[in-house]
Design a protein around this motif. Structure first.
Motif, short mmCIF file in Angstrom:
data_model
loop_
_atom_site.label_atom_id
_atom_site.label_comp_id
_atom_site.label_asym_id
_atom_site.label_seq_id
_atom_site.Cartn_x
_atom_site.Cartn_y
_atom_site.Cartn_z
N ARG A 1 -88.16 -51.96 5.39
CA ARG A 1 -86.78 -52.51 5.49
C ARG A 1 -85.98 -52.54 4.30
N GLY B 1 -85.98 -55.07 13.56
CA GLY B 1 -84.54 -54.20 13.45
C GLY B 1 -83.90 -54.01 14.69
N THR C 1 -81.22 -47.08 13.08
CA THR C 1 -80.85 -47.70 14.16
C THR C 1 -81.37 -46.41 15.33
N SER D 1 -81.07 -54.36 16.55
CA SER D 1 -79.56 -54.60 16.30
C SER D 1 -79.10 -54.67 17.65
N PRO D 2 -78.05 -55.26 17.59
CA PRO D 2 -77.11 -55.29 19.14
C PRO D 2 -76.92 -53.85 19.57
N ARG D 3 -76.46 -53.11 18.81
CA ARG D 3 -76.44 -51.40 19.45
C ARG D 3 -77.81 -51.05 20.00
N ALA E 1 -74.38 -47.55 14.63
CA ALA E 1 -75.76 -47.23 14.82
C ALA E 1 -75.76 -45.89 13.93
N GLY F 1 -70.97 -53.11 16.22
CA GLY F 1 -71.71 -52.80 15.14
C GLY F 1 -71.91 -51.11 15.35
N THR G 1 -75.12 -58.41 24.95
CA THR G 1 -74.70 -57.68 23.75
C THR G 1 -73.17 -57.24 24.01
#
Length: 463
Positions: A462, A2, A70, A4-6, A66, A64, A59
């Motif tokens: 998930r 998990g 996240t 994520s870019p953020r 959050a 994206g 990034t």
């Protein structure tokens, strides 16, 4: 996992800050002619700058939101990974990988359990430990007022304030604003404590280390032994005040400074002071007036989870650890279940007892002028019960790792409450396995148990 870019970007900032912070310490350690430690700081700087810079660069153009999942991952991954970048100089100072890692995690989670003798350490290491406590306490505040405030039930609102509006659709949007506003209060308390402590018998370096440790309720000191042996009475009073303000809701302190008006939720401050005064009064009656001030300090340092030791006090360890498990205010640097929750439970218990005399009466629980519903109270009960449950689990694991019963539960309680010095044991003598368990308990306590469990859950399960 998990990532994520953020999330990667937020973690990158954490690592980058550690790397940048280590740069001046390279020069300090070099000036002290501590070459091994200087190389450790250089390793922290290189690793932090490289990993953080790479994460931010990768990034930069990605977008994206959050959400809660996240945010929970950030809280867990942040506490798990960031101390690793801060550990190399402590590994060099401790002459061992596991002790050095233990020291880094203990400092950054503001637990204060130490394997190092401060009298044998370079000043660069003492200042680095104090600084890690300071930024760890600041990170705790930012996460509390943004991430955990958004995840809290609206009917309770222990972490919600007029400091900022929490945007639940993107929980990272308020990091900068929260850092500026809380940083104002946090910095003012720190600077004031440094200046006032410098007026006592302490030199500027020791005053700085104590101020950083005090406001973060970290508990690590620049000298070994009880503070009453080397800190004069005015200094003890200043440190007590600094610790108390660090353990009180900093969002409310911002309101007082910025808007100059009375605010609600001051009940937890009054409760902490009242507990300290009551304990001092009882000790004075039983053991004499001469023990009242040490008892007051011991109680204050326990309930704020700072854990500074004043000497051979009369209060037993079990009482001090119990107070630490209660903890200070929400939106503060203290650990524990938070005294606001305990006050709510006591109010509810009083209401239930009143039903014995008036069975037809309606019970309403109010907190800070708001009605608290049964659903919110259930959450409070769950959080409060999760702490003794976690202490029991950690104690069992520590026993399996080789600790005797007394040491196991003391280390478990001190780690979960982020009040390491209260255990009064030699952490350097812990087996490596016990150190690992203690570190995990520190992180769980810093996340207030349930958030840690929720973070692990969203990683494993998930959608």
């Amino acid at each position: 996992m998990g990532l994520s870019p953020r999330l990667v970007r937020a973690l990158g900032w954490c690592w980058l800050i550690v790397g940048l912070s280590a740069l001046p310490f390279v020069l300090i350690a070099t000036a002290e002619e501590a070459d091994t430690i200087a190389r450790g700081f250089a390793a922290s700087a290189v690793l932090g700058l490289f990993a953080g810079g790479l994460s931010l660069a990768a990034t930069r153009s990605l977008k994206g939101r959050a959400g809660p999942r996240t945010a929970l991952r950030l809280a867990l991954y942040g506490w798990l990974t960031t101390p690793l970048f801060a550990a190399p100089p402590l590994v060099a100072a401790a002459a061992g990988t596991m002790p050095g890692l233990f020291e880094a995690y203990s400092a950054m989670t503001t637990t204060g359990a130490s394997v190092l003798d401060p009298d044998q350490q370079e000043r660069s290491i003492l200042l680095w430990r104090a600084f890690l406590q300071w930024i760890g306490g600041f990170a705790t505040l930012i996460l509390a007022v943004t991430v955990f405030a958004a995840l809290e039930l609206p009917g309770l609102g222990l972490r919600r304030s007029t400091l900022l509006t929490v945007a639940e659709e993107d929980l990272f949007t308020n990091f900068g604003r929260a850092a500026r506003r809380l940083g104002l209060v946090y910095g003012l308390i720190t600077v004031f404590t440094v200046l006032t402590l410098s007026l006592t018998a302490l030199d500027a370096f020791e005053a700085l280390c104590l101020a950083l440790s005090g406001v973060s309720t970290g508990g690590m000191t620049p000298r070994s032994g009880p503070i009453e042996a080397w800190l004069p009475l005015p200094g003890q009073m200043i440190l007590a005040a600094c610790t108390l303000f660090g353990a009180w809701n900093l969002a409310l302190q911002y309101e007082l400074i910025h808007r100059g008006r009375a605010v609600r939720l001051t009940g937890d401050l009054r409760a902490m002071v009242a507990v300290c005064l009551a304990m001092a009064f009882v000790v004075a009656l039983v053991f004499g007036p001469g023990e009242a001030w040490p008892a007051f300090l011991d109680t204050l340092f326990a309930i704020t989870t700072a854990g500074f030791t004043t000497g051979e006090g009369v209060l037993p360890t079990v009482i001090l650890l119990s107070l630490a498990v209660i903890g200070g205010s929400a939106l503060s640097t203290s650990g524990g279940a938070k005294i606001s929750r305990i006050m709510l439970l006591l109010k509810r218990a009083a209401g239930e007892l009143s039903l014995l005399a008036h069975p037809s009466a309606a019970i309403f629980t109010r907190f800070a002028g708001r009605h608290v519903g049964d659903k919110a109270l259930l959450e409070v009960w769950i959080v409060a019960l999760s702490f003794p449950f976690a202490i029991g689990v950690a104690g069992i694991l520590l026993g399996l790792a080789g600790l005797d019963f007394a040491s196991a539960w003391q280390v478990a309680a001190a780690s979960i409450a982020n009040a390491g010095p209260l255990a009064e044991i030699d952490y350097a003598g812990l087996p490596p396995g016990a150190m690992v368990i203690s570190v995990l308990a520190m992180i769980a306590g810093r996340l207030e148990i349930l958030a840690a469990a929720a973070a692990v859950f969203v990683i494993i399960v998930r959608e």
